[in-house]
Design a protein around this motif. Structure first.
Motif, PDB file in Angstrom:
ATOM      1  N   LEU A 254      28.650  34.667  32.131  1.00  0.00           N
ATOM      2  CA  LEU A 254      29.947  33.822  31.437  1.00  0.00           C
ATOM      3  C   LEU A 254      31.133  34.705  30.790  1.00  0.00           C
ATOM      4  O   LEU A 254      31.779  34.102  30.328  1.00  0.00           O
ATOM      5  N   PHE A 270      31.400  27.440  35.221  1.00  0.00           N
ATOM      6  CA  PHE A 270      30.173  27.059  35.752  1.00  0.00           C
ATOM      7  C   PHE A 270      30.169  25.511  35.890  1.00  0.00           C
ATOM      8  O   PHE A 270      30.371  24.714  35.109  1.00  0.00           O
ATOM      9  N   ASN A 271      30.378  24.942  37.257  1.00  0.00           N
ATOM     10  CA  ASN A 271      30.604  23.600  37.336  1.00  0.00           C
ATOM     11  C   ASN A 271      30.020  22.986  38.626  1.00  0.00           C
ATOM     12  O   ASN A 271      29.867  23.837  39.629  1.00  0.00           O
TER      13      ASN A 271
ATOM     14  N   MET B   1      30.277  18.455  37.057  1.00  0.00           N
ATOM     15  CA  MET B   1      29.913  18.565  35.555  1.00  0.00           C
ATOM     16  C   MET B   1      29.885  20.045  35.239  1.00  0.00           C
ATOM     17  O   MET B   1      29.589  20.943  36.157  1.00  0.00           O
ATOM     18  N   LYS B   2      30.504  20.153  33.984  1.00  0.00           N
ATOM     19  CA  LYS B   2      30.428  21.554  33.557  1.00  0.00           C
ATOM     20  C   LYS B   2      29.267  22.104  32.803  1.00  0.00           C
ATOM     21  O   LYS B   2      28.675  21.088  32.193  1.00  0.00           O
ATOM     22  N   ILE B   3      28.877  23.398  32.821  1.00  0.00           N
ATOM     23  CA  ILE B   3      27.953  23.946  31.863  1.00  0.00           C
ATOM     24  C   ILE B   3      28.478  25.109  31.033  1.00  0.00           C
ATOM     25  O   ILE B   3      28.942  26.104  31.634  1.00  0.00           O
ATOM     26  N   GLY B   4      28.260  24.979  29.851  1.00  0.00           N
ATOM     27  CA  GLY B   4      28.635  26.452  28.996  1.00  0.00           C
ATOM     28  C   GLY B   4      27.631  26.929  28.624  1.00  0.00           C
ATOM     29  O   GLY B   4      26.563  26.964  28.890  1.00  0.00           O
ATOM     30  N   ALA B   5      27.855  27.859  27.503  1.00  0.00           N
ATOM     31  CA  ALA B   5      27.048  28.692  26.763  1.00  0.00           C
ATOM     32  C   ALA B   5      25.801  28.008  26.346  1.00  0.00           C
ATOM     33  O   ALA B   5      24.614  28.249  26.353  1.00  0.00           O
ATOM     34  N   ILE B   8      23.548  26.527  28.743  1.00  0.00           N
ATOM     35  CA  ILE B   8      22.799  27.734  29.449  1.00  0.00           C
ATOM     36  C   ILE B   8      21.639  28.075  28.613  1.00  0.00           C
ATOM     37  O   ILE B   8      20.530  28.302  29.020  1.00  0.00           O
TER      38      ILE B   8
END
Ligand code: SF4
Ligand code: SF4
Lengths: 284, 247
Positions: A254, A270-271, B1-5, B8
């Motif tokens: 990231l 990230f999508n 759809m977004k994924i962040g810290a 994760i």
């Protein structure tokens, strides 16, 4: 407008520390158990038992005659499966967030950054680097073939990760220590040298970058071409020209994203779907 | 759809640590090999566990689980002190540590002795090596339980028997036998250095051991014991190398 964006990497650091401590504890508990001392709450297991890569090398044996390679147990195969789930969803999260040896190199790299400042992680000429990046597949093939042939853990004698967590046990081969020292020194010049050039498990997981459900995407409409993402990437991947990062070396850390390096919101993330779609919809 | 810290981090921790905890709860988290010996595949004993495959790492409880014999019987046969630890907790390789070399180095009480006893007690086939010895108590247990009555077998056991340990005293294994390097026979106090002087290379030794040789002055038996390897197995292979390099 300079936003302070340290949250993402703090969270990642916390996860890295968590797994580092767990692995170290399990490893120490195993050694103590062999001497008859039991630690509360920690079930000792040899490092081989909790290494998902052990699952990779034993697969051949498991499929052909239903047994495990010496010192590898069911647990390693389960771990292989669990890590595979995260990899298919998010890419090599294991490398960037979990693997204690990756974290160890990264932390040493912080020292390298202090010494060399912006020159850090730029020493290997890109032509050489590009070829060396495939070396880990050579290591992978060698390890898998040799393990299948000899049915013993051939790699553990050369494994710097094993050497790091077992240096005090007297079980580490000289070659293991040499590998560890080499990785430590190189880490001061190059970020994650073992991950980039030698790790056979990273080689396997890297393939997840081609398949992951959540892909690392860049919105070419909002991007201002500042290349902050490229500079932030520990694996020297060029993010600023890709619409989807499929590079087999990405470790899903990231660092390049709009939550960290990229100054424009929602431009690298990230999508599951193309980011340009959102922008076009907003424009409508 | 977004994924962040956060997403994760949660996925990694929940999938990997959570998965392990779940597997532990389900009893599927095996970090040790299951102690199940191979079974006879053909003949009269097909489907029954083979005593030959008992390993040094097996506890008496493991033997009890796989063969119709109790841990207490095993402890009694080998005159082990169950006040030191319960019979179930003794390991096959403990015999090697407690008795080790016997009869002036002519033989050994170890894992093979346990295999032999289990085979005689259960009637399963096993052929002991020439150098496999048993404590006299083994004969008493076999005779008293009516498992072995024929005179031939008893005589064979008699010839290979040694004094049992005195319960309550766990003896240090003292090697009084002095190695004479002209003999070229691997025994309990033979060091790797001896074997190397007999013409076997370090690489050859490491190939047999499967682990690196750190100290050539280590006694072979102690080193193997510390590395969970079986002396009787390795000894045979090393002896073959020694014999092959005879001058
Ligand atoms: S491309 Fe981004 S997520 Fe992948 S390794 Fe580089 S900085 Fe980390
Ligand atoms: S940091 Fe963001 S804006 Fe800059 S080049 Fe990379 S994607 Fe484009």
């Amino acid at each position: 407008m300079k936003r302070k964006k340290t949250g993402t990497q703090r969270i990642r650091l916390a996860v890295q520390i968590l797994f580092f401590v767990v692995v170290a504890l399990v490893s120490v508990a195993h050694t103590l158990e062999e001497q008859g001392v039991t630690l509360p709450f920690v079930q000792g297991a040899s490092l081989h038992a909790i290494c998902p890569f052990g699952g990779v090398v034993t697969l051949y044996r498991l499929v052909t005659d239903g047994t495990y390679v010496q010192k590898i147990h069911e647990s390693a195969v389960w771990l292989l499966g669990l890590v595979a789930i995260t990899t298919l969803a998010l890419g090599p999260v294991f490398c960037g967030w979990v693997c204690p040896f990756g974290s160890f190199q990264e932390w040493l790299g912080k020292l390298g950054k202090k010494i060399f400042k912006r020159r850090y992680n730029t020493f290997v000429p890109s032509a050489v680097d590009r070829i060396l990046r495939y070396l880990r597949y050579v290591v992978l093939i060698w390890v898998v073939v040799m393990t299948a042939v000899t049915a013993t853990l051939v790699f553990s004698d050369y494994d710097p990760y094993y050497a790091l967590f077992n240096f005090y046990t007297g079980e580490v081969a000289v070659t293991g220590f040499v590998a560890l020292a080499l990785v430590m020194v190189l880490s001061l010049f190059v970020e994650r040298p073992f991950c980039k050039y030698a790790c056979p498990y990273g080689a396997v997981l890297g393939l997840g970058n081609l398949l992951r459900v959540f892909k690392l995407r860049r919105n070419s409409i909002t991007c201002i071409d500042c290349q902050a993402c490229d500079k932030a990437c520990p694996m020297n991947i060029t993010v600023s020209t890709a619409s989807v990062v499929n590079d087999h070396q990405c470790i899903s850390c990231l660092k390049c994203t709009s939550d960290s390096a990229c100054p424009i919101p929602s431009t690298v993330e990230f999508n599951t779907h193309r980011l340009e779609n959102d922008t076009q919809e907003v424009a409508k | 759809m977004k994924i962040g810290a956060k997403g994760i981090a949660a996925s990694a921790v929940v999938t990997i640590l959570g998965g392990v905890v779940l597997l532990m709860a389900l009893g599927s988290w095996q970090t040790e090999s299951e102690k199940i010996p191979v079974k006879f595949s053909t003949g009269e004993f097909a489907g029954m566990a083979n005593p030959e495959d008992i390993r040094g790492s097996y506890s008496f409880a493991d033997v009890e689980k796989n063969f119709p014999i109790t841990a207490d019987t095993l402890a009694a046969a080998f005159a082990l002190d169950v006040t030191v630890k319960p019979a179930q907790d003794y390991l096959a390789k403990d015999l090697e540590a407690l008795y080790g070399e016997v009869a002036d180095g002519a033989g050994e009480v170890g894992t093979d002795s346990l295999k032999w006893f289990v085979s005689l007690f259960t009637g399963l086939p096993f052929t002991p090596g020439e150098d496999t010895y048993v404590p006299r108590t083994v004969i008493e247990v076999l005779r008293d339980s009516g498992k072995v009555v024929d005179a031939d077998t008893l005589a064979q056991l008699e010839a290979k028997s040694v004094e049992p340990l005195v319960p309550g005293i766990v003896p240090d294994v003292v090697d009084t036998h002095v190695e004479s390097t002209t003999e070229r026979v691997i025994k309990g106090n033979t060091t790797y250095a001896d074997v190397i002087t007999w013409g076997v290379t370090q690489a050859e030794i490491e190939a047999v051991l499967g682990v690196p040789l750190k100290s050539k002055t280590d006694k072979i038996r102690d080193h193997l014991l510390a590395n969970n390897l079986e002396f009787s197995v390795v000894k045979t292979q090393l002896q073959a190398l020694v014999d092959a390099s005879a001058p």
